[in-house]
Scaffold this active site. Structure first.
Site, short mmCIF file in Angstrom:
data_model
loop_
_atom_site.label_atom_id
_atom_site.label_comp_id
_atom_site.label_asym_id
_atom_site.label_seq_id
_atom_site.Cartn_x
_atom_site.Cartn_y
_atom_site.Cartn_z
N HIS A 247 0.83 -1.34 0.02
CA HIS A 247 -0.13 0.07 0.12
C HIS A 247 0.75 1.21 0.08
O HIS A 247 2.02 1.32 0.39
CB HIS A 247 -0.99 0.11 1.16
N HIS B 217 1.04 5.28 1.07
CA HIS B 217 0.42 6.27 2.00
C HIS B 217 0.68 7.63 1.05
O HIS B 217 1.78 7.93 0.72
CB HIS B 217 1.24 6.40 3.23
#
Length: 158
Positions: A144, A146
Site C-alpha cells: 500500500h 501512503h
C-alpha cells in the site's frame, strides 16, 4: 469513532490471533505503528485491506478504478492521509516481494497517487510512503502507498 468500534467488533470473530493483535493495535490510540509492525506476521493470507476491498469493513473511499482502491487512513498522520492499495494482491505483500510482473500495478499505484493529490488540492506538494518489512514499519502485508499532505513535511522522516 463509530467506524473504529464497528471494525473492532468485526475483528473479534477473527480466529487468527496474530492478525487480530495487529489489527487491534491499529485501533488502539495508545499503540504505535512500530508496535503494530513488530507484531505483524508477513503472510499472503487475506488482510484487513481485503475486507475493505470486499466492502466488509466500511471506509471513506476517495478513488476507485478496476485496479486500485484509495481510502482515508483511520489514524491520519497529516491533514490528508490516504491509503492506495491494489485490488488484487498477486503475491505483492510488500515492495521487497515485487517481481517484474508487478511493474504495471506499481506504476499505477504511483500514478493514482498523483491523481488523488490533485483531487485533494495538494498543489504545494505531498509525500508518498511505502513501508516494507518490520524495520520499515509495515504492519499490513498487502502493499500500500501512503499519500500524505496538507502540511509541511519534516526531514528526515523517521
Amino acid at each position: 469513532m463509530q467506524n473504529k468500534e464497528g471494525l473492532k467488533g468485526l475483528l473479534m470473530s477473527d480466529e487468527n490471533t496474530s492478525r487480530l493483535a495487529v489489527l487491534n493495535s491499529h485501533l488502539s490510540p495508545m499503540a504505535s505503528e512500530k508496535e503494530a509492525a513488530l507484531a505483524a506476521v508477513p503472510t499472503d493470507s487475506p488482510t484487513i485491506f481485503d475486507k475493505i476491498i470486499n466492502k466488509e469493513i466500511p471506509s471513506k473511499i476517495v478513488y476507485e478504478d478496476d485496479k486500485v482502491l484509495a481510502f482515508r487512513d483511520i489514524a491520519p498522520q497529516a491533514p490528508t492521509h490516504i491509503l492506495i492499495i491494489p485490488k488484487f494482491k498477486d503475491g505483492l505483500t510488500g515492495l521487497s516481494k515485487a517481481e517484474e510482473r508487478h511493474c504495471e500495478i506499481l506504476g499505477h499505484l504511483l500514478y493514482t497517487a498523483k491523481l488523488i493529490a490533485k483531487q485533494e488540492g495538494l498543489d504545494d506538494g505531498f509525500r508518498i510512503v511505502i513501508n516494507d518489512g518490520p524495520n520499515g514499519c509495515q504492519s499490513v502485508y498487502h502493499i500500500h502507498v501512503h499519500l500524505l499532505g496538507g502540511r509541511q513535511m519534516n526531514w528526515p522522516p523517521g
